[in-house]
Design a protein around this motif. Structure first.
Motif, PDB file in Angstrom:
ATOM      1  N   ALA A 208       0.853  -1.178   0.000  1.00 29.23           N
ATOM      2  CA  ALA A 208       0.000   0.000   0.000  1.00 29.23           C
ATOM      3  C   ALA A 208       0.892   1.232   0.000  1.00 29.23           C
ATOM      4  CB  ALA A 208      -0.903   0.007   1.231  1.00 29.23           C
ATOM      5  N   SER A 209       0.376   2.308  -0.577  1.00 31.73           N
ATOM      6  CA  SER A 209       1.209   3.492  -0.807  1.00 31.73           C
ATOM      7  C   SER A 209       1.715   4.129   0.486  1.00 31.73           C
ATOM      8  CB  SER A 209       0.434   4.515  -1.622  1.00 31.73           C
ATOM      9  OG  SER A 209      -0.804   4.778  -0.984  1.00 31.73           O
ATOM     10  N   ALA A 210       1.081   3.814   1.614  1.00 31.95           N
ATOM     11  CA  ALA A 210       1.581   4.338   2.887  1.00 31.95           C
ATOM     12  C   ALA A 210       2.998   3.854   3.162  1.00 31.95           C
ATOM     13  CB  ALA A 210       0.663   3.917   4.035  1.00 31.95           C
ATOM     14  N   ALA A 211       3.398   2.770   2.480  1.00 36.26           N
ATOM     15  CA  ALA A 211       4.767   2.267   2.653  1.00 36.26           C
ATOM     16  C   ALA A 211       5.794   3.304   2.216  1.00 36.26           C
ATOM     17  CB  ALA A 211       4.956   0.980   1.855  1.00 36.26           C
ATOM     18  N   VAL A 212       5.382   4.238   1.373  1.00 37.34           N
ATOM     19  CA  VAL A 212       6.291   5.285   0.903  1.00 37.34           C
ATOM     20  C   VAL A 212       6.200   6.480   1.860  1.00 37.34           C
ATOM     21  CG1 VAL A 212       6.805   6.849  -1.029  1.00 37.34           C
ATOM     22  CG2 VAL A 212       6.125   4.495  -1.472  1.00 37.34           C
ATOM     23  N   MET A 213       6.966   6.423   2.909  1.00 35.08           N
ATOM     24  CA  MET A 213       7.063   7.509   3.898  1.00 35.08           C
ATOM     25  C   MET A 213       5.708   7.940   4.470  1.00 35.08           C
ATOM     26  SD  MET A 213      10.082   9.809   2.230  1.00 35.08           S
ATOM     27  CE  MET A 213      10.238  10.717   3.731  1.00 35.08           C
ATOM     28  N   GLY A 214       4.759   7.010   4.546  1.00 39.46           N
ATOM     29  CA  GLY A 214       3.437   7.321   5.105  1.00 39.46           C
ATOM     30  C   GLY A 214       2.484   7.877   4.068  1.00 39.46           C
ATOM     31  N   HIS A 215       3.019   8.487   3.019  1.00 40.79           N
ATOM     32  CA  HIS A 215       2.203   9.099   1.962  1.00 40.79           C
ATOM     33  C   HIS A 215       3.165   9.467   0.822  1.00 40.79           C
ATOM     34  CE1 HIS A 215      -0.398  11.842  -0.178  1.00 40.79           C
ATOM     35  NE2 HIS A 215      -1.375  11.716   0.701  1.00 40.79           N
ATOM     36  N   PRO A 216       2.886   9.069  -0.427  1.00 39.52           N
ATOM     37  CA  PRO A 216       3.842   9.364  -1.508  1.00 39.52           C
ATOM     38  C   PRO A 216       4.171  10.854  -1.652  1.00 39.52           C
ATOM     39  CG  PRO A 216       2.184   7.806  -2.259  1.00 39.52           C
ATOM     40  CD  PRO A 216       1.741   8.258  -0.891  1.00 39.52           C
ATOM     41  N   ALA A 217       3.231  11.734  -1.311  1.00 38.26           N
ATOM     42  CA  ALA A 217       3.527  13.177  -1.417  1.00 38.26           C
ATOM     43  C   ALA A 217       4.622  13.592  -0.429  1.00 38.26           C
ATOM     44  CB  ALA A 217       2.266  14.000  -1.185  1.00 38.26           C
ATOM     45  N   GLU A 218       4.761  12.821   0.647  1.00 36.28           N
ATOM     46  CA  GLU A 218       5.836  13.091   1.624  1.00 36.28           C
ATOM     47  C   GLU A 218       7.192  12.843   0.966  1.00 36.28           C
ATOM     48  OE1 GLU A 218       6.495  14.859   4.703  1.00 36.28           O
ATOM     49  OE2 GLU A 218       4.524  13.931   5.006  1.00 36.28           O
ATOM     50  N   ALA A 219       7.260  11.813   0.121  1.00 36.48           N
ATOM     51  CA  ALA A 219       8.522  11.511  -0.577  1.00 36.48           C
ATOM     52  C   ALA A 219       8.850  12.602  -1.592  1.00 36.48           C
ATOM     53  CB  ALA A 219       8.428  10.149  -1.266  1.00 36.48           C
ATOM     54  N   VAL A 220       7.805  13.145  -2.220  1.00 33.86           N
ATOM     55  CA  VAL A 220       8.050  14.233  -3.182  1.00 33.86           C
ATOM     56  C   VAL A 220       8.531  15.477  -2.431  1.00 33.86           C
ATOM     57  CG1 VAL A 220       7.041  15.676  -4.999  1.00 33.86           C
ATOM     58  CG2 VAL A 220       6.345  13.279  -4.781  1.00 33.86           C
ATOM     59  N   ALA A 221       7.956  15.733  -1.258  1.00 32.47           N
ATOM     60  CA  ALA A 221       8.406  16.882  -0.453  1.00 32.47           C
ATOM     61  C   ALA A 221       9.873  16.704  -0.060  1.00 32.47           C
ATOM     62  CB  ALA A 221       7.519  17.036   0.783  1.00 32.47           C
ATOM     63  N   LEU A 222      10.229  15.481   0.317  1.00 30.83           N
ATOM     64  CA  LEU A 222      11.629  15.207   0.661  1.00 30.83           C
ATOM     65  C   LEU A 222      12.535  15.453  -0.539  1.00 30.83           C
ATOM     66  CD1 LEU A 222      13.173  12.384   2.679  1.00 30.83           C
ATOM     67  CD2 LEU A 222      13.829  12.609   0.297  1.00 30.83           C
ATOM     68  N   LEU A 223      12.089  14.984  -1.696  1.00 31.64           N
ATOM     69  CA  LEU A 223      12.871  15.191  -2.926  1.00 31.64           C
ATOM     70  C   LEU A 223      13.090  16.691  -3.166  1.00 31.64           C
ATOM     71  CD1 LEU A 223      12.599  13.420  -6.278  1.00 31.64           C
ATOM     72  CD2 LEU A 223      11.970  15.800  -6.273  1.00 31.64           C
ATOM     73  N   VAL A 224      12.035  17.474  -2.971  1.00 36.43           N
ATOM     74  CA  VAL A 224      12.154  18.932  -3.186  1.00 36.43           C
ATOM     75  C   VAL A 224      13.168  19.520  -2.205  1.00 36.43           C
ATOM     76  CG1 VAL A 224      10.911  21.139  -3.050  1.00 36.43           C
ATOM     77  CG2 VAL A 224       9.835  19.155  -4.146  1.00 36.43           C
ATOM     78  N   ARG A 225      13.144  19.032  -0.963  1.00 33.17           N
ATOM     79  CA  ARG A 225      14.080  19.561   0.045  1.00 33.17           C
ATOM     80  C   ARG A 225      15.528  19.163  -0.295  1.00 33.17           C
ATOM     81  NH1 ARG A 225       9.803  17.728   3.583  1.00 33.17           N
ATOM     82  NH2 ARG A 225      11.092  16.049   4.403  1.00 33.17           N
ATOM     83  N   VAL A 226      15.723  17.929  -0.776  1.00 33.20           N
ATOM     84  CA  VAL A 226      17.073  17.518  -1.182  1.00 33.20           C
ATOM     85  C   VAL A 226      17.529  18.362  -2.376  1.00 33.20           C
ATOM     86  CG1 VAL A 226      18.444  15.616  -2.151  1.00 33.20           C
ATOM     87  CG2 VAL A 226      16.853  15.169  -0.278  1.00 33.20           C
ATOM     88  N   LEU A 227      16.625  18.556  -3.352  1.00 31.66           N
ATOM     89  CA  LEU A 227      16.987  19.371  -4.521  1.00 31.66           C
ATOM     90  C   LEU A 227      17.345  20.793  -4.098  1.00 31.66           C
ATOM     91  CD1 LEU A 227      14.461  18.282  -7.315  1.00 31.66           C
ATOM     92  CD2 LEU A 227      16.859  17.629  -7.021  1.00 31.66           C
ATOM     93  N   ALA A 228      16.644  21.319  -3.093  1.00 35.02           N
ATOM     94  CA  ALA A 228      16.954  22.679  -2.621  1.00 35.02           C
ATOM     95  C   ALA A 228      18.389  22.737  -2.109  1.00 35.02           C
ATOM     96  CB  ALA A 228      15.968  23.103  -1.536  1.00 35.02           C
ATOM     97  N   GLU A 229      18.821  21.662  -1.435  1.00 34.81           N
ATOM     98  CA  GLU A 229      20.211  21.606  -0.957  1.00 34.81           C
ATOM     99  C   GLU A 229      21.192  21.625  -2.131  1.00 34.81           C
ATOM    100  OE1 GLU A 229      21.211  21.706   2.161  1.00 34.81           O
ATOM    101  OE2 GLU A 229      19.149  21.744   2.878  1.00 34.81           O
ATOM    102  N   LEU A 230      20.734  21.099  -3.272  1.00 36.25           N
ATOM    103  CA  LEU A 230      21.605  21.001  -4.448  1.00 36.25           C
ATOM    104  C   LEU A 230      21.443  22.203  -5.377  1.00 36.25           C
ATOM    105  CD1 LEU A 230      20.902  17.230  -5.227  1.00 36.25           C
ATOM    106  CD2 LEU A 230      23.026  18.173  -4.286  1.00 36.25           C
TER     107      LEU A 230
END
Ligand code: 0L1
Ligand code: MG
Length: 272
Positions: A208-230
């Motif tokens: 179930a999609s909750a396996a992806v950090m509780g909610h897939p949009a949470e993973a996208v938010a993390l990606l955005v934060r990592v990209l901001a570091e870069l």
């Protein structure tokens, strides 16, 4: 498991080493050859060094005329982290020429040892960026979500690597396929979406999609934060894959794979 963003982007490699490692990754990707992980020659390599190589590869390929369509988050579920023995999510870039049509035959001749993952992909209607990006920001910026299969292909021997090496290898990005139906994010329960992955008609993984950090949009938010570091952000129209819901499944020529998503429909592809 560490599901917080990795923000230590300290670099140690000099520019010549970054270019030499970029040559190595590029040759392995283009020639579909397995190579030893990069840390065997550069044991002090950091996560930041891995991203320096990944971004050098991106820059090189954009100069060659290849077009970026978006980004992917990788290692965003515990199943994936346990499978790969790595405990921090990563990001990688997606190029338009990595896409393959649904129901097509994906050749394995130009891949080393492909595996498939079921993922929820997001398409943005507005730009997203910043070190404090949240799940709510992602949902507000999302035009629609679609079901996807990602074909990953580590260029490291035996699919064995460490974090700096896999990040340099563009987080194992290889191909991706979308299908099913596109829905606005509030038209479905994005956190409890079930998925069954079938190979040759047999269920081989489910979750179930909750396996992806509780909610897939949470993973996208993390990606955005990592990209901001870069120093990057997601422009409007970006295509973003949020990470495998289950462990990745190995495929070989002749295999037929179908990912059946609750509400979003299915995505199927054959390997040749
Ligand atoms: O998309 C992914 O989760 C892959 C990230 C890199 C690790 C791997 O190759 O499994
Ligand atoms: Mg993936």
């Amino acid at each position: 498991m560490n599901l917080t963003p990795a923000t230590d982007m300290r670099t140690t490699l000099d520019p010549a080493d970054v270019q030499a490692l970029t040559d190595r990754i590029e040759a392995a990707q283009k020639g579909a050859t397995a190579i030893p992980k990069l840390t065997e020659d550069f044991p002090g390599m950091t996560l930041g060094d891995g991203y320096a190589v990944q971004l050098a590869l991106l820059e090189r390929w954009l100069k060659e005329g290849r077009r970026q369509i978006g980004w992917k988050a990788g290692l965003t579920s515990q199943a994936k982290m346990i499978q790969m023995g790595v405990d921090v999510p990563t990001v990688g870039f997606l190029l338009a020429d990595m896409a393959r049509p649904e129901s097509s035959v994906i050749t394995t001749e130009d891949l080393v040892h492909p595996r498939v993952e079921c993922e929820v992909a997001f398409v943005l209607k507005t730009a997203l960026g910043g070190r404090d990006c949240s799940r709510a920001d992602v949902l507000a910026a999302t035009d629609f979500v679609v079901p996807a299969i990602e074909v990953i292909d580590s260029r490291f021997s035996g699919f064995r690597f460490d974090l700096p090496s896999v990040v340099a290898d563009n987080s194992s990005s290889a191909r991706y396929v979308t299908g099913g139906r596109a829905l606005e994010p509030d038209a479905l329960a994005l956190d409890t979406l079930g998925v069954v992955l079938e190979k040759n008609g047999e269920p081989v993984a489910m979750g179930a999609s909750a396996a992806v950090m509780g909610h897939p949009a949470e993973a996208v938010a993390l990606l955005v934060r990592v990209l901001a570091e870069l120093g990057h952000e997601l422009p409007a129209g970006s295509f973003v894959m949020s990470g495998g819901i289950t462990e990745a499944i190995a495929v070989k020529p002749g295999d037929f794979v179908c990912a059946r998503f609750q509400d979003l429909g299915s995505v199927a592809v054959r390997f040749g």
